[in-house]
Write a protein that holds these residues in place. Structure first.
Motif, PDB file in Angstrom:
ATOM      1  N   ALA A   1     -19.363  -1.007 -27.532  1.00 24.25           N
ATOM      2  CA  ALA A   1     -20.205  -0.056 -28.261  1.00 24.25           C
ATOM      3  C   ALA A   1     -21.155  -0.779 -29.209  1.00 24.25           C
ATOM      4  N   ALA A   2     -22.312  -0.186 -29.423  1.00 27.78           N
ATOM      5  CA  ALA A   2     -23.270  -0.728 -30.379  1.00 27.78           C
ATOM      6  C   ALA A   2     -22.750  -0.535 -31.795  1.00 27.78           C
ATOM      7  N   ASP A   3     -23.038  -1.500 -32.644  1.00 23.31           N
ATOM      8  CA  ASP A   3     -22.566  -1.468 -34.032  1.00 23.31           C
ATOM      9  C   ASP A   3     -23.144  -0.259 -34.772  1.00 23.31           C
ATOM     10  N   GLY A   4     -22.286   0.424 -35.528  1.00 27.45           N
ATOM     11  CA  GLY A   4     -22.747   1.530 -36.362  1.00 27.45           C
ATOM     12  C   GLY A   4     -22.932   2.848 -35.645  1.00 27.45           C
ATOM     13  N   THR A   5     -22.490   2.944 -34.388  1.00 26.28           N
ATOM     14  CA  THR A   5     -22.649   4.183 -33.623  1.00 26.28           C
ATOM     15  C   THR A   5     -21.328   4.942 -33.559  1.00 26.28           C
ATOM     16  N   TRP A   6     -21.424   6.199 -33.125  1.00 25.24           N
ATOM     17  CA  TRP A   6     -20.208   6.992 -32.949  1.00 25.24           C
ATOM     18  C   TRP A   6     -19.279   6.352 -31.930  1.00 25.24           C
ATOM     19  N   ALA A   7     -19.852   5.747 -30.879  1.00 28.22           N
ATOM     20  CA  ALA A   7     -19.021   5.109 -29.861  1.00 28.22           C
ATOM     21  C   ALA A   7     -18.197   3.969 -30.438  1.00 28.22           C
ATOM     22  N   GLU A   8     -18.684   3.315 -31.488  1.00 29.78           N
ATOM     23  CA  GLU A   8     -17.921   2.234 -32.105  1.00 29.78           C
ATOM     24  C   GLU A   8     -16.636   2.769 -32.739  1.00 29.78           C
TER      25      GLU A   8
ATOM     26  N   GLU B   1       1.345 -11.475 -36.851  1.00 30.00           N
ATOM     27  CA  GLU B   1       2.734 -11.040 -36.725  1.00 30.00           C
ATOM     28  C   GLU B   1       2.883  -9.655 -36.109  1.00 30.00           C
ATOM     29  N   ALA B   2       1.840  -8.860 -36.096  1.00 30.54           N
ATOM     30  CA  ALA B   2       1.941  -7.488 -35.610  1.00 30.54           C
ATOM     31  C   ALA B   2       0.755  -7.165 -34.702  1.00 30.54           C
ATOM     32  N   PRO B   3       0.976  -6.336 -33.674  1.00 22.57           N
ATOM     33  CA  PRO B   3      -0.138  -5.918 -32.816  1.00 22.57           C
ATOM     34  C   PRO B   3      -1.206  -5.221 -33.659  1.00 22.57           C
ATOM     35  N   ASN B   4      -2.458  -5.531 -33.383  1.00 20.73           N
ATOM     36  CA  ASN B   4      -3.529  -4.939 -34.176  1.00 20.73           C
ATOM     37  C   ASN B   4      -4.794  -4.858 -33.360  1.00 20.73           C
ATOM     38  N   ILE B   5      -5.737  -4.086 -33.891  1.00 21.03           N
ATOM     39  CA  ILE B   5      -7.011  -3.902 -33.234  1.00 21.03           C
ATOM     40  C   ILE B   5      -8.081  -3.717 -34.304  1.00 21.03           C
ATOM     41  N   LEU B   6      -9.291  -4.217 -34.046  1.00 22.32           N
ATOM     42  CA  LEU B   6     -10.405  -4.028 -34.970  1.00 22.32           C
ATOM     43  C   LEU B   6     -11.227  -2.823 -34.549  1.00 22.32           C
ATOM     44  N   VAL B   7     -11.425  -1.912 -35.471  1.00 24.19           N
ATOM     45  CA  VAL B   7     -12.237  -0.721 -35.223  1.00 24.19           C
ATOM     46  C   VAL B   7     -13.225  -0.601 -36.374  1.00 24.19           C
ATOM     47  N   SER B   8     -14.513  -0.667 -36.061  1.00 24.49           N
ATOM     48  CA  SER B   8     -15.557  -0.569 -37.097  1.00 24.49           C
ATOM     49  C   SER B   8     -15.274  -1.539 -38.247  1.00 24.49           C
TER      50      SER B   8
ATOM     51  N   ILE C   1     -21.531  15.233 -30.165  1.00 22.65           N
ATOM     52  CA  ILE C   1     -22.407  14.165 -30.651  1.00 22.65           C
ATOM     53  C   ILE C   1     -22.754  13.218 -29.508  1.00 22.65           C
ATOM     54  N   SER C   2     -23.841  12.496 -29.662  1.00 20.99           N
ATOM     55  CA  SER C   2     -24.231  11.479 -28.696  1.00 20.99           C
ATOM     56  C   SER C   2     -23.608  10.136 -29.126  1.00 20.99           C
ATOM     57  N   PRO C   3     -22.910   9.457 -28.222  1.00 21.40           N
ATOM     58  CA  PRO C   3     -22.183   8.242 -28.619  1.00 21.40           C
ATOM     59  C   PRO C   3     -23.061   7.129 -29.162  1.00 21.40           C
ATOM     60  N   ASP C   4     -24.346   7.107 -28.761  1.00 18.97           N
ATOM     61  CA  ASP C   4     -25.225   6.030 -29.196  1.00 18.97           C
ATOM     62  C   ASP C   4     -25.976   6.356 -30.485  1.00 18.97           C
ATOM     63  N   HIS C   5     -25.709   7.519 -31.089  1.00 16.52           N
ATOM     64  CA  HIS C   5     -26.356   7.867 -32.357  1.00 16.52           C
ATOM     65  C   HIS C   5     -25.600   7.236 -33.519  1.00 16.52           C
ATOM     66  N   PRO C   6     -26.279   6.971 -34.637  1.00 18.84           N
ATOM     67  CA  PRO C   6     -25.624   6.318 -35.776  1.00 18.84           C
ATOM     68  C   PRO C   6     -24.622   7.230 -36.481  1.00 18.84           C
ATOM     69  N   VAL C   7     -23.574   6.627 -36.995  1.00 13.92           N
ATOM     70  CA  VAL C   7     -22.554   7.358 -37.749  1.00 13.92           C
ATOM     71  C   VAL C   7     -23.153   7.942 -39.007  1.00 13.92           C
ATOM     72  N   ARG C   8     -22.819   9.207 -39.270  1.00 10.18           N
ATOM     73  CA  ARG C   8     -23.291   9.884 -40.475  1.00 10.18           C
ATOM     74  C   ARG C   8     -22.096  10.468 -41.189  1.00 10.18           C
ATOM     75  N   ALA C   9     -21.997  10.219 -42.497  1.00  8.26           N
ATOM     76  CA  ALA C   9     -20.905  10.778 -43.286  1.00  8.26           C
ATOM     77  C   ALA C   9     -21.245  12.184 -43.740  1.00  8.26           C
TER      78      ALA C   9
END
Length: 215
Positions: A13-20, A129-136, A207-215
């Motif tokens: 996913a592109a950085d800063g998008t909903w898909a991220e 030490e623990a399973p992990n994942i990076l999200v945003s 929402i469109s996945p490629d649109h920027p995240v909005r709070a």
């Protein structure tokens, strides 16, 4: 869908998008908007759309809370219809019970839960030490559990300050309850999306996945 498979979709996913927030290649993307509340009249929930209507705003899918309400989050402000702003993240999130009710209608008994507890994402020792994942750009530590265990965990009001990413091992849905957002983000199959749209207790906006995240 195991953590590695989700991570590949997140990384695509592109950085800063909903898909991220939930990964690429879902058939259906949506924000589930956290309602404002009118605590002076029995803690009545107030939808974003009803607030937007009073300000002649027709579409809200990509609009921030400030654009919809004219007030900024965390400033102690009130509106004409509400006196308590939407919650953020998973803590005190009033839509979670109705969301989990919908998810329990879907076949499958296992899920993964990623938890971000406010610690620095550069916690390298724990990461080894623990399973992990990076999200945003945040590190979430992962547990595998049943849907019943997931339900109990994400509705635990004693766990204030948490962000959660949780997804079905079947690959039907992925949800992000980010601590900075007054909405819960979902990527899912079309059938899951239709179930969400049919739940009139949830304010679901596509929402469109490629649109920027909005709070």
């Amino acid at each position: 869908m195991n953590p590695s498979q989700l991570e590949a979709r997140l990384n695509a996913a592109a950085d800063g998008t909903w898909a991220e927030m939930v990964g690429t290649d879902w058939e259906f993307y949506a924000r589930i908007l956290h309602p404002a509340h009118d605590t002076l009249h029995g803690d009545r929930t107030v939808s974003w759309q009803s607030i937007a209507d009073t300000r002649n705003i027709r579409t809200i899918s990509d609009r921030s809370w400030f654009e919809v309400s004219g007030t900024r989050l965390h400033q102690g402000e009130k509106g004409e219809q509400w006196d308590a702003e939407p919650t953020v993240g998973a803590s005190g999130n009033s839509i979670i019970p109705d969301l989990m009710t919908t998810l329990r209608k879907i076949e499958g008994s296992k899920a993964y839960l990623g938890e971000f507890d406010g610690a620095e994402s550069s916690d390298e020792q724990r990461a080894t030490e623990a399973p992990n994942i990076l999200v945003s750009h945040r590190r979430y530590f992962i547990s595998e559990m049943t849907l019943e265990q997931l339900d109990q965990t994400v509705q635990n009001e004693d766990r204030w300050g948490f962000s959660y990413v949780f997804w079905a091992s079947s690959g039907d849905w992925c949800i992000n309850a980010d601590i900075d957002l007054p909405s819960t983000i979902i990527g899912c199959t079309s059938s899951v999306g239709n179930l969400l749209l049919a739940n009139d207790r949830l304010e679901v906006v596509r929402i469109s996945p490629d649109h920027p995240v909005r709070a």
